[in-house]
Design an enzyme around this catalytic site. Structure first.
Site, mmCIF file in Angstrom:
data_model
loop_
_atom_site.group_PDB
_atom_site.id
_atom_site.type_symbol
_atom_site.label_atom_id
_atom_site.label_comp_id
_atom_site.label_asym_id
_atom_site.label_seq_id
_atom_site.Cartn_x
_atom_site.Cartn_y
_atom_site.Cartn_z
ATOM 1 N N GLY A 44 2.908 -0.679 4.288
ATOM 2 C CA GLY A 44 2.864 0.246 3.994
ATOM 3 C C GLY A 44 4.623 0.292 3.845
ATOM 4 N N GLU B 178 -7.265 4.874 7.546
ATOM 5 C CA GLU B 178 -6.553 5.924 7.286
ATOM 6 C C GLU B 178 -8.116 6.962 6.731
ATOM 7 O OE1 GLU B 178 -3.062 5.782 5.417
ATOM 8 O OE2 GLU B 178 -2.076 5.116 7.535
ATOM 9 N N GLU C 163 -5.849 -4.675 10.354
ATOM 10 C CA GLU C 163 -4.346 -4.109 10.980
ATOM 11 C C GLU C 163 -4.154 -2.797 11.712
ATOM 12 O OE1 GLU C 163 -2.317 -2.733 6.374
ATOM 13 O OE2 GLU C 163 -3.674 -1.385 6.581
ATOM 14 N N ASN D 129 1.224 -1.231 -0.094
ATOM 15 C CA ASN D 129 -0.123 -0.075 -0.324
ATOM 16 C C ASN D 129 0.725 1.198 0.327
ATOM 17 O OD1 ASN D 129 -1.631 1.915 0.180
ATOM 18 N ND2 ASN D 129 -2.173 1.375 2.526
ATOM 19 N N TRP D 130 1.464 1.578 -0.953
ATOM 20 C CA TRP D 130 1.859 2.876 -1.379
ATOM 21 C C TRP D 130 1.296 3.991 -0.667
ATOM 22 C CZ3 TRP D 130 4.282 3.305 -7.036
ATOM 23 C CH2 TRP D 130 4.044 2.276 -7.472
ATOM 24 N N LYS D 131 -0.217 4.071 0.167
ATOM 25 C CA LYS D 131 -0.250 5.188 0.544
ATOM 26 C C LYS D 131 -0.013 7.117 -1.021
ATOM 27 C CE LYS D 131 -0.276 3.573 4.795
ATOM 28 N NZ LYS D 131 -0.340 3.238 6.584
HETATM 29 P P1 13P Z 1 3.315 0.435 7.375
HETATM 30 O O1 13P Z 1 3.301 -1.006 6.918
HETATM 31 O O2 13P Z 1 4.285 1.785 7.376
HETATM 32 O O3 13P Z 1 3.109 -0.148 9.031
HETATM 33 O O4 13P Z 1 1.657 0.040 6.977
HETATM 34 C C1 13P Z 1 0.803 -0.532 7.401
HETATM 35 C C2 13P Z 1 -0.623 -0.131 6.623
HETATM 36 O O5 13P Z 1 -1.213 0.843 6.752
HETATM 37 C C3 13P Z 1 -1.168 -0.639 5.267
HETATM 38 O O6 13P Z 1 -2.288 -0.918 4.425
#
Ligand code: 13P
Length: 255
Positions: free
Chosen positions: A241, A111, A180, A22-24
């Protein structure tokens, strides 16, 4: 809501480890070009049969489609509208995602739940919109630190999943659940493999089939903890992430 007649998404088996990035809201044309190239090159020599997927920001779906078509790496989006089309400025319909070759879409990431006030019911509607367009929704669930400390983790997960489970078994066997815990996202504080397994076991018991609906773990998954997490009986892969933005880390997590 049990109308599943229009669902065109395929059944999703648990047999293959699924590693999704998930690149956000990260990336640029040039950054993505390098990252996608490195992932594709590395995927060719991956020792495992894990399925790799990258969920990119929507403006870069065309880029992902062009670079990843014909490779073993699949791509997806990070959100979808509950609506098919119409006067919904800024929204993106599931059919638009399939136009760019998407097979996957995240729904209900914490989020989005927190920053955009997405309710459990809306998240389920998004999952259904995706299924009806032939996409596989990855339904994200997870408790906050406050909820965990109050002993509410299981109750929160069950509440979040209830409207999704109400879509019916035919729908649920065609989606993925990602657990998550909010307190483990981007904090470097991973749930221990046993903490994650305990919640995954709760989720697994709610699901209609032991062969379908993979349940992924997400939250500070890194190359050094992925193996232990993925070895747990009810953890079928990961939603990654930060580490998915570094090709060597993403590939190491999948290997
Ligand atoms: P991180 O791996 O940066 O903790 O993020 C997890 C995430 O929200 C994946 O959707």
């Amino acid at each position: 809501m049990t109308d599943t007649k229009q669902i065109t998404a395929p059944l999703i088996a648990r047999s293959q480890c699924l590693v999704m990035g998930n690149w956000k809201m990260n990336g640029s044309m040039s950054f993505n070009n390098q990252l996608l190239n490195d992932i594709v090159m590395g995927a060719a020599s991956l020792a495992t049969s894990a399925q790799l997927v990258v969920c990119v920001p929507s403006p870069y779906l065309a880029q992902a489609c062009e670079r990843l078509s014909g490779t073993p790496v699949q791509w997806g989006a990070q959100d979808v509208s509950v609506h098919t089309k119409g006067a919904f400025t800024g929204e993106i319909g599931a059919g638009m995602l399939t136009d760019f070759g998407c097979r996957w879409v995240l729904v209900g990431h914490s989020e989005r739940r927190t920053l955009h006030a997405e309710s459990d019911a809306v998240v389920a509607q998004k999952a259904l919109a995706a299924l009806n367009a032939g996409l596989t929704p990855v339904v994200c669930v997870g408790e906050s630190l406050q909820e965990r400390d109050a002993g509410l983790a299981e109750a929160v997960i069950k509440r979040q999943l209830a409207p999704v489970l109400a879509l019916g078994a035919e729908a649920v066997m065609r989606l993925v659940v990602a657990y998550e815990p909010v307190w483990a996202i981007g904090t470097g504080r991973t749930a221990s493999a046993q903490q994650a397994q305990d919640i995954h076991a709760v989720i697994r018991r709610l699901l209609p089939s032991s062969d379908h609906t993979p349940v992924l773990y997400g939250g500070s998954v890194k190359p050094d903890n992925a193996k232990t997490l993925f070895a747990m009986p009810d953890i079928d892969g990961g939603l990654i992430g930060g580490a998915s933005l570094v090709a060597t880390d993403f590939l190491a997590i999948a290997s």
